[in-house]
Design an enzyme around this catalytic site. Structure first.
Site, short mmCIF file in Angstrom:
data_model
loop_
_atom_site.label_atom_id
_atom_site.label_comp_id
_atom_site.label_asym_id
_atom_site.label_seq_id
_atom_site.Cartn_x
_atom_site.Cartn_y
_atom_site.Cartn_z
CE LYS A 1 56.31 29.52 39.83
NZ LYS A 1 55.52 29.73 38.86
CE LYS B 1 49.83 32.40 44.91
NZ LYS B 1 50.22 33.43 43.66
CE LYS C 1 46.60 27.37 37.23
NZ LYS C 1 47.03 27.88 36.84
P1 AMP Z 1 49.12 30.81 38.14
O1 AMP Z 1 47.84 29.93 38.61
O2 AMP Z 1 50.40 31.51 38.64
O3 AMP Z 1 48.65 30.05 36.68
O4 AMP Z 1 48.06 32.09 38.53
C1 AMP Z 1 46.90 32.82 37.33
C2 AMP Z 1 45.86 34.12 37.84
O5 AMP Z 1 45.54 33.87 38.80
C3 AMP Z 1 47.11 35.68 37.93
O6 AMP Z 1 47.18 36.74 38.11
C4 AMP Z 1 47.78 34.71 39.27
O7 AMP Z 1 48.13 36.15 40.23
C5 AMP Z 1 46.05 34.91 40.11
N1 AMP Z 1 45.95 33.76 40.84
C6 AMP Z 1 46.86 32.27 41.46
N2 AMP Z 1 46.82 32.04 42.53
C7 AMP Z 1 45.98 33.39 43.35
C8 AMP Z 1 45.75 33.76 44.86
N3 AMP Z 1 45.72 32.25 45.96
N4 AMP Z 1 45.18 34.47 45.21
C9 AMP Z 1 44.94 35.13 44.26
N5 AMP Z 1 44.67 35.26 43.07
C10 AMP Z 1 45.72 34.31 42.91
#
Ligand code: AMP
Ligand code: TRP
Length: 332
Positions: free
Chosen positions: A111, A194, A197
């Site tokens: 990041k 991946k 967002k």
């Molecule tokens: P974040 O969007 O980084 O706040 O992630 C929130 C949750 O979603 C966390 O448990 C991440 O591990 C999961 N997550 C985020 N992006 C992915 C993805 N592309 N595939 C699977 N899990 C995801």
């Protein structure tokens, strides 16, 4: 009693990766464990957030959790900043954790990129806040995606060092709960990246707020390769886009990759995509309807968060009081 804690950042654009990789698994856990699910607005501040958007995103993510089926009676659902103990324990943990430990965190390196000197101190210290989130409630199990495993190891290191330094058996060593299917949902535009967002292209992801027509278009435009679909998972090697799409189909239909491959063996991507789009719309449609209903009723979402925070504070208060006594804060 085993206690679950997990968190999700309110940084906008909840997508299919969040749903399949995190939220759907949380819904399954609520039957077996005592669970706290936290919308981690304090973590979101590690990168710049427009204040009004942070408020809106906190409500939207909460609506997503409720719409996906998390029950605010059985679980404690709240936003992090409402419970001051997270910040208070994070300070103590930032004095337990070592610079060298945090220097090894791959998420920080990713990041911060080349602009390390410009990254916020909060982005660097982020894992100590995450450890505080979990240990403020002495949670034992933490469902997360692969990307968060290193942070959980750090949480264990912090718990162990705290216990050693103060000569106590206070914090449990937390265990990650990593689910088999869809731990890494990839971008629709590039099967080696991946789904995220923050990807600038909205075509890279299926958002939980996308309507049926948008989902169909995004799936139609998803990157593929020229070969027909293989009969077995072995045939997906070096075909990241095909692997991702079939994996997603399997996750959404709750069938194994083997079965999914057998079902579409030899099919063209266009036939597969029609069925995949139909399935996506049928799984996400009801959740989206509920999200829409909830977004028209922010008072209800706020009430859920307020009530969840009250319950979280009650759980945390005696634990935090003990911690403060252990470290030697005078409470005259
Ligand atoms: P974040 O969007 O980084 O706040 O992630 C929130 C949750 O979603 C966390 O448990 C991440 O591990 C999961 N997550 C985020 N992006 C992915 C993805 N592309 N595939 C699977 N899990 C995801
Ligand atoms: N760091 C997690 C993520 O980016 C979110 C998070 C914050 C979390 N605190 C947590 C996850 C505690 C599990 C437990 O996805």
């Amino acid at each position: 009693m085993q206690r679950i804690f997990s968190g999700i950042q309110p940084t906008g654009n909840l997508h299919l990766g969040n749903y399949l990789g995190a939220i759907r698994n949380w819904v399954r856990l609520q039957d077996e464990y005592e669970c706290l699910f936290c919308v981690v607005d304090m973590h979101a501040l590690t990168a710049w957030q427009e204040p009004r958007e942070l408020v809106a995103n906190t409500r939207e993510v909460t609506a997503g959790l409720l719409a996906a089926g998390l029950d605010p009676e059985r679980n404690i659902i709240f936003n992090q900043s409402q419970v001051r103990g997270h910040a208070q324990l994070a300070w103590i943990f930032s004095c337990v954790a070592r610079m060298g430990w945090l220097n090894r965190m791959t998420q920080f390196k990713e990041k911060a990129g080349k602009h390390r000197e410009n990254a916020s101190v909060g982005l660097f210290a982020y894992p100590t806040l995450m450890a505080a989130d979990i240990l403020l409630y002495k949670a034992t199990h933490v469902p997360v995606g692969e990307d968060q495993k290193q942070h959980l190891e750090l949480t264990r290191d912090i718990a162990q060092k705290f216990n050693n330094d103060f000569g106590v058996e206070f914090f449990p060593l937390v265990e990650p709960l990593i689910f088999g299917a869809a731990t890494r949902v990839m971008s629709l535009r590039d099967g080696t990246n991946k789904m995220s967002k923050s990807d600038p292209s909205d075509y890279s992801r299926i958002n939980m707020t996308d309507d049926a027509d948008t989902i169909v278009v995004k799936i139609r435009k998803a990157k593929t390769d020229p070969a027909p679909l293989p009969a077995e998972p072995d045939g997906l090697e070096d075909r990241p886009e095909a692997a991702n799409l079939l994996g997603l189909y399997g996750a959404l239909s709750e069938t194994s990759l083997e079965e999914t491959c057998q079902r579409f063996a030899g099919a063209s991507f266009s036939d597969f995509k029609n069925e995949f789009a139909e399935l996506s719309v049928s799984v996400l449609g009801p959740i989206q309807d509920e999200m829409r209903r909830l977004s028209a009723d922010p008072g209800h979402v706020d009430a859920v968060l307020r009530q969840g925070a009250g319950r979280a504070r009650d759980l945390a208060a005696p634990i935090l009081a003990e911690i403060e006594e252990i470290v030697g804060y005078l409470r005259p």
